[in-house]
Design an enzyme around this catalytic site. Structure first.
Site, PDB file in Angstrom:
ATOM      1  N   ARG A   1       0.826  -1.216   0.000  1.00 51.92           N
ATOM      2  CA  ARG A   1       0.000   0.000   0.000  1.00 51.92           C
ATOM      3  C   ARG A   1       0.853   1.256   0.000  1.00 51.92           C
ATOM      4  O   ARG A   1       0.432   2.290  -0.518  1.00 51.92           O
ATOM      5  CB  ARG A   1      -0.994  -0.005   1.173  1.00 51.92           C
ATOM      6  CG  ARG A   1      -2.143  -0.991   0.980  1.00 51.92           C
ATOM      7  CD  ARG A   1      -3.222  -0.783   2.031  1.00 51.92           C
ATOM      8  NE  ARG A   1      -2.676  -0.949   3.373  1.00 51.92           N
ATOM      9  CZ  ARG A   1      -2.644  -2.109   4.030  1.00 51.92           C
ATOM     10  NH1 ARG A   1      -3.158  -3.204   3.500  1.00 51.92           N
ATOM     11  NH2 ARG A   1      -2.124  -2.178   5.229  1.00 51.92           N
TER      12      ARG A   1
ATOM     13  N   GLU B   1       4.534  -8.932  16.277  1.00 53.91           N
ATOM     14  CA  GLU B   1       3.891  -9.415  17.497  1.00 53.91           C
ATOM     15  C   GLU B   1       4.402 -10.820  17.824  1.00 53.91           C
ATOM     16  O   GLU B   1       4.752 -11.131  18.957  1.00 53.91           O
ATOM     17  CB  GLU B   1       2.373  -9.410  17.293  1.00 53.91           C
ATOM     18  CG  GLU B   1       1.587  -9.500  18.584  1.00 53.91           C
ATOM     19  CD  GLU B   1       0.086  -9.454  18.316  1.00 53.91           C
ATOM     20  OE1 GLU B   1      -0.672  -9.655  19.275  1.00 53.91           O
ATOM     21  OE2 GLU B   1      -0.320  -9.243  17.145  1.00 53.91           O
TER      22      GLU B   1
END
Lengths: 171, 171
Positions: B59, B96
């Site tokens: 993006r 994460e």
């Protein structure tokens, strides 16, 4: 007008042995190269009103978004499965071994809208043919498909017959 | 000036349960939204000369390339491993669970060049921090990092301290 051909770098054996990859990053890095390419990609719709530019990730995004911004129209991303967050339409296409799929948001285009499809490379035309199918599936009209580089010996143009095809550099 | 905030769509439970995804595709599809966003991203370097815009796939490519084209400067793509065909520099960053890496072509920037970094989203800032590291590793100067959307509660701005951060929409 910048000579685009001298800004394409041949990289042998990428992504696998025997393939000579056409590296567009020197073109992107060159201000004149980038603007000449973006302007050239818009040639098929010069003087006509279109509603959006559609392009497939990832390198297609580079040229597609720059062209949409230059033309003052919207941009529609077509992506690999599970990347678009909203409701999608999907279509699959053949690869050398197996198959792959691409998706478009089902509210990305409306019936009767006209669009230009853009990608960096026309090889066998499989991805762009699938992209045309997605756009038509939403009722929109494909004005043309524009590419920076066309590998003519792979005959992608034949696979896209019925759709005007434009390319800036042909090998 | 188009109100960008109304062009961001909340998609609950994407890409996994409990996450509310900020979908930028309605903004891209809107001609005024796209041009307002691209113009706004260039704000930190308005009136100054820079050498290139750098952005991370996928993006980031959309906004980064459109801005580079608008500013009349070069565009440098930063990619996931094994996507760039030429000689690369790589850096890894924490996720994460586990870690990921991004790469830049080693001839993409020269010592002393000044660049603007662009992405659609500032979340924890891990990707952009890695991108700053790559750019500085080539001896170039990061003028600023520009984002369309900033999730302020994730404190990405703190992670990028020492670099000017600009965002168009903050949650």
């Amino acid at each position: 007008m910048t000579d685009l051909r001298r800004l394409i770098r041949d990289v042998p054996d990428f992504p696998k042995p025997g393939i000579v990859f056409k590296d567009i990053t020197p073109l992107l890095r060159d201000p004149g190269g980038l603007s000449t390419a973006v302007e050239g990609l818009g040639e098929p719709v010069r003087g006509r009103k279109i509603d959006a530019v559609v392009a497939v990730e990832s390198r297609g995004f580079i040229f597609g978004a720059a062209l949409a911004s230059r033309l003052g129209v919207g941009f529609v991303p077509v992506r690999k499965p599970r990347k678009l967050p909203w409701k999608t339409r999907s279509t699959s296409y053949e690869l050398e071994y197996g198959s792959d799929a691409i998706e478009i948001h089902e509210d990305a285009l409306r019936t009767g809208e006209s669009v230009l499809l853009v990608d960096d490379l026309l090889a066998t035309g499989g991805t762009m043919e699938a992209c045309v199918r997605l756009v038509r599936g939403l009722g929109a009209k494909v004005e043309a498909c524009s590419f920076v580089v066309e590998l003519g010996f792979l005959k992608g143009r034949e696979r896209l017959k019925g759709t005007p095809v434009h390319s800036l550099i042909r090998y």
